[in-house]
Design a protein around this motif. Structure first.
Motif, short mmCIF file in Angstrom:
data_model
loop_
_atom_site.label_atom_id
_atom_site.label_comp_id
_atom_site.label_asym_id
_atom_site.label_seq_id
_atom_site.Cartn_x
_atom_site.Cartn_y
_atom_site.Cartn_z
N ARG A 57 -5.31 3.15 -7.96
CA ARG A 57 -4.43 4.01 -7.17
C ARG A 57 -4.82 5.48 -7.32
O ARG A 57 -5.06 5.97 -8.43
N ASP A 101 -7.20 10.70 2.39
CA ASP A 101 -6.70 9.34 2.58
C ASP A 101 -7.87 8.41 2.92
O ASP A 101 -8.03 7.32 2.35
N TRP A 157 -9.82 5.19 0.68
CA TRP A 157 -10.10 3.83 1.21
C TRP A 157 -11.59 3.53 1.18
O TRP A 157 -12.00 2.43 0.81
N VAL A 166 -6.57 2.68 -3.50
CA VAL A 166 -5.28 2.52 -2.82
C VAL A 166 -4.60 3.88 -2.81
O VAL A 166 -4.42 4.49 -3.87
N SER A 167 -4.24 4.38 -1.64
CA SER A 167 -3.67 5.74 -1.58
C SER A 167 -2.15 5.70 -1.82
O SER A 167 -1.45 4.80 -1.35
N THR A 224 -2.24 0.94 0.80
CA THR A 224 -1.43 2.10 0.43
C THR A 224 -0.09 1.65 -0.14
O THR A 224 0.41 0.56 0.19
N ARG A 264 2.35 8.93 9.58
CA ARG A 264 1.15 8.17 9.22
C ARG A 264 0.77 7.24 10.37
O ARG A 264 -0.41 7.10 10.71
#
Length: 554
Positions: A59, A74, A78, A83-84, A169, A221
């Motif tokens: 993360r 972001d 990836w 994992v954002s 995410t 988003r």
């Protein structure tokens, strides 16, 4: 279905020299990023992340107001296989600490922020920080800076190749009640929404959007980041609240998404300049009609807007009708963090005021127990991070998500939201009241910023009001206050006529304390924290419950 990484690669190949994002840098200065530059910087930062030890599934958190580097970070997370974990840029230190620890984030991108001092104590010493170009000076002085990294780091040769069920995410909810929950979204959520959202309103590369609602929230988003990647349009960023008027005029968005509070502010400011009655008269004059419409919308920066959307809460019918007169049809949409905002949309020409549209492509909807809206789609979360028991409460084994909203469906599939299960209260007479529709009517009044209807176990509900800063400034003089009080008395009478007897408000209370994110009375997405508001005014509620008319808190 392609992932956001593959969508970025497509944009680079197909539109490499086209402008993807426009970043304000203060004053009249802006920096435009082409798709080639976006991809290049994202791949270089991904290489840096891997060099720092980021492995598949790790993360990586980011906290910043909206900017081009937010979206590129972001993407870099990836591309590197991470994992954002986005954080709201208005969180206090305790919330920052809770999310970083719960998500086990190893690295934190720190960007453009209004109050880093409020947050920084929540960041543990062992979390590596990376500074965006517009980060606070304190962070820029001690952390590696984005521009330096991408100038020196070689791009990652090959991106991660996640599968549909891999975690992309974790979005922590803004928490209207209790501790924020970590909503897990797999790549199939992002891919599905990204692929489908462009078809709902026929998005094209020539379209323009302005990004100003927090990118840490699912609505921005989905509606901005995913639309950008899968459509290849241009996104302009807002610099600040103070410059928003100029920022939106620079962008001249062709698609504009706003929460009701923003639409209400547009309406109130325009109504102060041209009162609704006067506008109606002017619009009836054939030669002036088109000029007036363009002038009013142009003052908002919306004269080239072809798709106007509203979501997150009900929008006042009065405001929708007013914009319709200007030939700008505000289309209400519906979604939530748990389904990546992918649930219902109102299509052009199918507006039913008070309804949020029909199910999006691939979405099933039904009404469950107690009138609760349930949805099933590829956009649904895989669950709450580390909270399987809570996941089981809202997500059935066959994929139906309990939304927590109460609603009804008409014969053509249109959905109307009538309240939140947890917000509906019972008066001492045993009658149920849904506060949101009443607050919606009160919120369209010029000068009113927010309204909160309270009435659990009271004889009749009361409404607490927060005024706009502009209105508070004007109320210094006695005559102004008397005039405003009279307008609120008329509002109370008008709204009560539209309500059933058990819903009618005894009084409107003008609260002197502003409700802010900082004092914990609203969420970072500007939603009311009802429990906190009720607690804050608990000592005064019994007295207010016996009162009538308009009351000013002392």
């Amino acid at each position: 279905m392609k992932t956001p990484i593959q969508a970025l690669d497509d944009r680079r190949r197909q539109q490499g020299d086209r402008v993807a994002m426009v970043q304000p840098l203060g004053g009249d200065k802006v920096r435009s990023y082409t798709w080639e530059e976006v991809a290049d910087e994202a791949y270089r930062m991904a290489g840096y992340l891997q060099a720092q030890g980021v492995q598949t599934g790790d993360r990586v958190a980011l906290v910043s107001k909206n900017c081009a580097e937010w979206i590129m970070a972001d993407l870099a997370i990836w591309i590197a296989g991470g994992v954002s974990v986005p954080l709201y840029p208005t969180l206090v230190a305790d919330s920052v600490k809770l999310i970083l620890e719960h998500s086990e984030s190893k690295i934190l991108f720190v960007g453009k922020l209004d109050d880093w001092d409020m947050m920084k104590d929540g960041v543990a010493a062992d979390i590596k920080q990376i500074a965006f170009s517009l980060a606070p000076d304190e962070v820029l002085a001690k952390a590696p800076v984005w521009t330096d990294i991408v100038a020196e780091q070689a791009p990652l040769p090959e991106p991660a190749k996640p599968g549909p069920e891999d975690l992309a995410t974790i979005i922590y909810t803004s928490g209207t009640t209790g501790v924020p929950k970590g909503v897990m979204h797999q790549y199939q959520s992002l891919s599905s929404v990204g692929d489908k959202v462009i078809r709902v309103y026929n998005l094209e590369p020539a379209d323009r959007m302005i990004s100003y609602l927090p990118l840490s929230h699912v609505a921005e988003r989905a509606a901005v980041e995913m639309a950008l990647l899968y459509t290849g349009n241009t996104v302009y960023f807002a610099e600040s609240l103070d410059t928003f008027g100029e920022d939106i005029k620079r962008a001249k968005p062709t698609l504009f998404f706003a929460v009701p509070r923003i639409w209400s502010k547009f309406y109130q400011k325009a109504s102060e300049a041209v009162p609704p009655k006067k506008l109606n008269t002017l619009l009836k004059i054939p030669l002036l009609n088109r000029v007036i419409k363009k002038k009013v919308l142009g003052a908002m920066g919306l004269d080239e807007c072809r798709v106007a959307l509203s979501g997150a809460a009900p929008l006042s019918p009065e405001i929708i009708t007013w914009f319709n007169k200007l030939d700008l049809e505000i289309l209400e949409v519906y979604g939530m963090t748990e389904n990546f905002g992918w649930s219902h949309s109102t299509e052009d020409g199918d507006q039913l005021i008070g309804w949020v549209g029909t199910p999006n492509d691939g979405v099933e909807c039904r009404i469950g127990e107690a009138g609760e809206v349930e949805v099933r789609s590829a956009g649904n979360m895989s669950g709450y991070y580390k909270q399987p028991d809570l996941t089981a409460e809202v997500l059935s084994e066959d994929g139906w998500l309990k939304t927590g909203d109460v609603g009804e469906i008409d014969e053509r599939g249109h959905l109307r939201i009538t309240g939140r299960i947890k917000e509906i209260f019972k008066t001492e007479k045993g009658k149920y009241v849904a506060p949101a529709p009443i607050e919606n009517r009160l919120g369209s009044q010029p000068g009113v910023e927010l309204a909160c209807v309270i009435g659990s176990n009271m004889a009749q509900p009361v409404a607490l009001l927060n005024l706009t800063p502009e209105e508070q400034e004007k109320l210094g003089k006695g005559a102004e206050k008397d005039h405003f009080t009279k307008s609120l008395e008329e509002l109370l009478e008008r709204v009560n006529k539209q309500l059933d007897p058990h819903e009618r408000l005894n009084c409107l209370v003008i609260c002197k304390t502003p409700w802010t994110v900082e004092n914990g009375l609203i969420t970072p997405t500007l939603k009311l924290k009802r429990n906190e508001i009720e607690k804050h005014y608990a000592a005064d509620l019994p007295e207010w419950g016996k009162s009538r008319g308009v009351i000013w808190e002392h």
